[in-house]
Design a protein around this motif. Sequence first.
Motif, PDB file in Angstrom:
ATOM      1  N   MET A 122       0.858  -1.198   0.000  1.00  0.00           N
ATOM      2  CA  MET A 122       0.000   0.000   0.000  1.00  0.00           C
ATOM      3  C   MET A 122       0.891   1.245   0.000  1.00  0.00           C
ATOM      4  O   MET A 122       1.765   1.405   0.846  1.00  0.00           O
ATOM      5  N   SER A 123       0.680   2.134  -0.970  1.00  0.00           N
ATOM      6  CA  SER A 123       1.482   3.351  -1.050  1.00  0.00           C
ATOM      7  C   SER A 123       1.006   4.370  -0.023  1.00  0.00           C
ATOM      8  O   SER A 123      -0.181   4.463   0.284  1.00  0.00           O
ATOM      9  N   LEU A 124       1.969   5.110   0.521  1.00  0.00           N
ATOM     10  CA  LEU A 124       1.670   6.128   1.514  1.00  0.00           C
ATOM     11  C   LEU A 124       1.828   7.509   0.911  1.00  0.00           C
ATOM     12  O   LEU A 124       2.626   7.725  -0.003  1.00  0.00           O
ATOM     13  N   SER A 125       1.078   8.466   1.435  1.00  0.00           N
ATOM     14  CA  SER A 125       1.214   9.869   1.057  1.00  0.00           C
ATOM     15  C   SER A 125       1.449  10.686   2.315  1.00  0.00           C
ATOM     16  O   SER A 125       1.117  10.262   3.426  1.00  0.00           O
ATOM     17  N   ALA A 126       2.038  11.875   2.138  1.00  0.00           N
ATOM     18  CA  ALA A 126       2.360  12.749   3.268  1.00  0.00           C
ATOM     19  C   ALA A 126       1.316  13.844   3.398  1.00  0.00           C
ATOM     20  O   ALA A 126       0.998  14.533   2.426  1.00  0.00           O
ATOM     21  N   ARG A 127       0.811  14.007   4.596  1.00  0.00           N
ATOM     22  CA  ARG A 127      -0.166  15.050   4.902  1.00  0.00           C
ATOM     23  C   ARG A 127       0.470  16.069   5.836  1.00  0.00           C
ATOM     24  O   ARG A 127       1.087  15.712   6.840  1.00  0.00           O
ATOM     25  N   ILE A 128       0.342  17.344   5.499  1.00  0.00           N
ATOM     26  CA  ILE A 128       0.775  18.419   6.393  1.00  0.00           C
ATOM     27  C   ILE A 128      -0.353  18.666   7.386  1.00  0.00           C
ATOM     28  O   ILE A 128      -1.436  19.135   7.010  1.00  0.00           O
ATOM     29  N   VAL A 129      -0.121  18.347   8.640  1.00  0.00           N
ATOM     30  CA  VAL A 129      -1.175  18.421   9.647  1.00  0.00           C
ATOM     31  C   VAL A 129      -1.353  19.838  10.171  1.00  0.00           C
ATOM     32  O   VAL A 129      -2.470  20.338  10.303  1.00  0.00           O
ATOM     33  N   ASP A 130      -0.244  20.511  10.470  1.00  0.00           N
ATOM     34  CA  ASP A 130      -0.352  21.862  11.038  1.00  0.00           C
ATOM     35  C   ASP A 130       1.013  22.543  10.973  1.00  0.00           C
ATOM     36  O   ASP A 130       2.051  21.888  10.849  1.00  0.00           O
ATOM     37  N   VAL A 131       0.978  23.874  11.063  1.00  0.00           N
ATOM     38  CA  VAL A 131       2.178  24.701  11.069  1.00  0.00           C
ATOM     39  C   VAL A 131       2.001  25.760  12.152  1.00  0.00           C
ATOM     40  O   VAL A 131       0.974  26.449  12.182  1.00  0.00           O
ATOM     41  N   VAL A 132       2.978  25.879  13.039  1.00  0.00           N
ATOM     42  CA  VAL A 132       2.901  26.882  14.107  1.00  0.00           C
ATOM     43  C   VAL A 132       4.186  27.695  14.121  1.00  0.00           C
ATOM     44  O   VAL A 132       5.224  27.262  13.610  1.00  0.00           O
ATOM     45  N   SER A 133       4.117  28.862  14.731  1.00  0.00           N
ATOM     46  CA  SER A 133       5.314  29.663  14.954  1.00  0.00           C
ATOM     47  C   SER A 133       5.427  29.990  16.429  1.00  0.00           C
ATOM     48  O   SER A 133       4.417  30.087  17.146  1.00  0.00           O
ATOM     49  N   PHE A 159      10.520  10.503   3.041  1.00  0.00           N
ATOM     50  CA  PHE A 159      10.623   9.517   4.117  1.00  0.00           C
ATOM     51  C   PHE A 159       9.281   8.841   4.375  1.00  0.00           C
ATOM     52  O   PHE A 159       9.208   7.625   4.601  1.00  0.00           O
ATOM     53  N   ILE A 160       8.206   9.624   4.383  1.00  0.00           N
ATOM     54  CA  ILE A 160       6.880   9.057   4.655  1.00  0.00           C
ATOM     55  C   ILE A 160       6.446   8.141   3.516  1.00  0.00           C
ATOM     56  O   ILE A 160       5.957   7.020   3.736  1.00  0.00           O
ATOM     57  N   GLU A 161       6.619   8.606   2.279  1.00  0.00           N
ATOM     58  CA  GLU A 161       6.180   7.804   1.137  1.00  0.00           C
ATOM     59  C   GLU A 161       6.994   6.522   0.993  1.00  0.00           C
ATOM     60  O   GLU A 161       6.498   5.521   0.469  1.00  0.00           O
ATOM     61  N   SER A 162       8.240   6.528   1.461  1.00  0.00           N
ATOM     62  CA  SER A 162       9.055   5.320   1.419  1.00  0.00           C
ATOM     63  C   SER A 162       8.738   4.355   2.551  1.00  0.00           C
ATOM     64  O   SER A 162       9.204   3.208   2.544  1.00  0.00           O
ATOM     65  N   GLY A 163       7.978   4.811   3.538  1.00  0.00           N
ATOM     66  CA  GLY A 163       7.641   3.974   4.674  1.00  0.00           C
ATOM     67  C   GLY A 163       8.696   3.939   5.761  1.00  0.00           C
ATOM     68  O   GLY A 163       8.556   3.216   6.753  1.00  0.00           O
ATOM     69  N   GLN A 164       9.768   4.753   5.630  1.00  0.00           N
ATOM     70  CA  GLN A 164      10.836   4.715   6.618  1.00  0.00           C
ATOM     71  C   GLN A 164      10.464   5.437   7.912  1.00  0.00           C
ATOM     72  O   GLN A 164      10.927   5.059   8.982  1.00  0.00           O
ATOM     73  N   HIS A 165       9.683   6.511   7.805  1.00  0.00           N
ATOM     74  CA  HIS A 165       9.229   7.237   8.984  1.00  0.00           C
ATOM     75  C   HIS A 165       7.769   7.612   8.793  1.00  0.00           C
ATOM     76  O   HIS A 165       7.282   7.746   7.662  1.00  0.00           O
ATOM     77  N   ARG A 166       7.069   7.825   9.922  1.00  0.00           N
ATOM     78  CA  ARG A 166       5.651   8.181   9.852  1.00  0.00           C
ATOM     79  C   ARG A 166       5.394   9.613  10.319  1.00  0.00           C
ATOM     80  O   ARG A 166       4.825  10.404   9.587  1.00  0.00           O
ATOM     81  N   PRO A 195       1.459  10.294   7.650  1.00  0.00           N
ATOM     82  CA  PRO A 195       0.761   9.643   6.528  1.00  0.00           C
ATOM     83  C   PRO A 195      -0.698  10.072   6.496  1.00  0.00           C
ATOM     84  O   PRO A 195      -1.327  10.279   7.537  1.00  0.00           O
ATOM     85  N   GLY A 196      -1.243  10.213   5.300  1.00  0.00           N
ATOM     86  CA  GLY A 196      -2.636  10.624   5.156  1.00  0.00           C
ATOM     87  C   GLY A 196      -2.920  11.083   3.749  1.00  0.00           C
ATOM     88  O   GLY A 196      -2.122  10.847   2.824  1.00  0.00           O
ATOM     89  N   ASP A 197      -4.049  11.750   3.572  1.00  0.00           N
ATOM     90  CA  ASP A 197      -4.373  12.296   2.257  1.00  0.00           C
ATOM     91  C   ASP A 197      -3.269  13.252   1.831  1.00  0.00           C
ATOM     92  O   ASP A 197      -2.844  14.096   2.629  1.00  0.00           O
ATOM     93  N   PRO A 198      -2.795  13.158   0.594  1.00  0.00           N
ATOM     94  CA  PRO A 198      -1.631  13.956   0.188  1.00  0.00           C
ATOM     95  C   PRO A 198      -1.901  15.457   0.247  1.00  0.00           C
ATOM     96  O   PRO A 198      -2.935  15.928  -0.220  1.00  0.00           O
ATOM     97  N   SER A 199      -0.948  16.181   0.818  1.00  0.00           N
ATOM     98  CA  SER A 199      -1.008  17.647   0.852  1.00  0.00           C
ATOM     99  C   SER A 199      -0.156  18.260  -0.244  1.00  0.00           C
ATOM    100  O   SER A 199      -0.547  19.259  -0.853  1.00  0.00           O
ATOM    101  N   ILE A 200       1.021  17.693  -0.488  1.00  0.00           N
ATOM    102  CA  ILE A 200       1.976  18.274  -1.421  1.00  0.00           C
ATOM    103  C   ILE A 200       1.668  17.776  -2.829  1.00  0.00           C
ATOM    104  O   ILE A 200       1.799  16.587  -3.124  1.00  0.00           O
TER     105      ILE A 200
END
Length: 346
Positions: free
Chosen positions: A1-12, A126-133, A170-175
């Motif tokens: 199963m292929s994974l996609s990267a989702r940007i969850v949030d951005v803070v400063s 990294f996320i799409e390769s499955g190496q990190h979540r 991992p999640g619905d693709p953002s990029i």
Amino acid sequence: MSLSARIVDVVSFMPDRVVSNGEHSHDDDELAEHAFFRGVAERRFASPEYSSADLGVRAVQKLLDRTGMSAGELDLIIYSCQFNDTFWPGIGSDVQGRVGADGATILQVDTSCCSWLSGLRTAQAFIESGQHRNIVVLTVTNFVSRLPEFQRSTRSRVLGDGATATLLTPGDPSILSGFERSHGAHYGLLRFEPDFVDGVFRNYWQRGCGPITVNFTRERLELLRENALTLVPEAVAHALKQAGVTAEDVSLLITHQPNDEYIAEWRRRCGIDRPRAHDTLAKYGNLFHGSLPVTLADALDHGLVRQGDLLAFGTFSNGGDMVSAMTVRWNGNPQTRMTNDRRTTS
């Protein structure tokens, strides 16, 4: 199963100390009124109240608190920092340990002002390769407040300090697309290096070197302007085309924040009108690699980004030796900090 990267949030996390440019009188520098140094009313200074690691810890902790992610769930912290607290090592392991991310590793990514987008692309891989979540992309700028000699120059008054943290999982693709290119022919147009001491230049590793400064010349600034105004819109166009969208589809354009002339001209050349752009130059200044995520975090906090919005990013590094752009479909944290039907710019 292929994974996609989702940007969850951005803070400063912005330091408390506000420095107003109105507090300074103009010096006799021939470049004092140059357009490159215009557009900043105030900015933030971090040092000595905060070390770079302090800024990073506070940004990451704010992100974890807001997203509900625990530090123990993090796999990787990708960071860029200007300046680290010591020449070597960098702040990554210090931040990782202090936030309690005991299962995470660190990676420093430094492409100057392009580093945040480079970090997002690295996290995506990294996320799409499955190496990190679960990955945090961290930017820390603790620069101008550490350079008291440089602060005396009008040329320093576009620069500010602050930190940002971005969570990807991992999640619905953002990029949707990313574009990066290096242009080595432009190397050296913008250099941070020691000032002359008694008419003698010594490199930063030599005893007796001068304080760090930026040795601009009018000729360098003209070349830098030509590079920046050409490369950034071209990169944004490449990223939009790669994503299969057009400038008309963009909900919000966020560019690097060097000065108001560049920002306005980038909007014009990208074909994106002012209501569809957001800037933080006037209140935070230029934060180098932090400019894009600080401005996005500000847009999120002011309700300027809705679910499903198409975001376009564009930036360049140094004198144009690197350019980066990205298109993102916002599907991040649905939590609304302010009204979500607001669509005005500061």
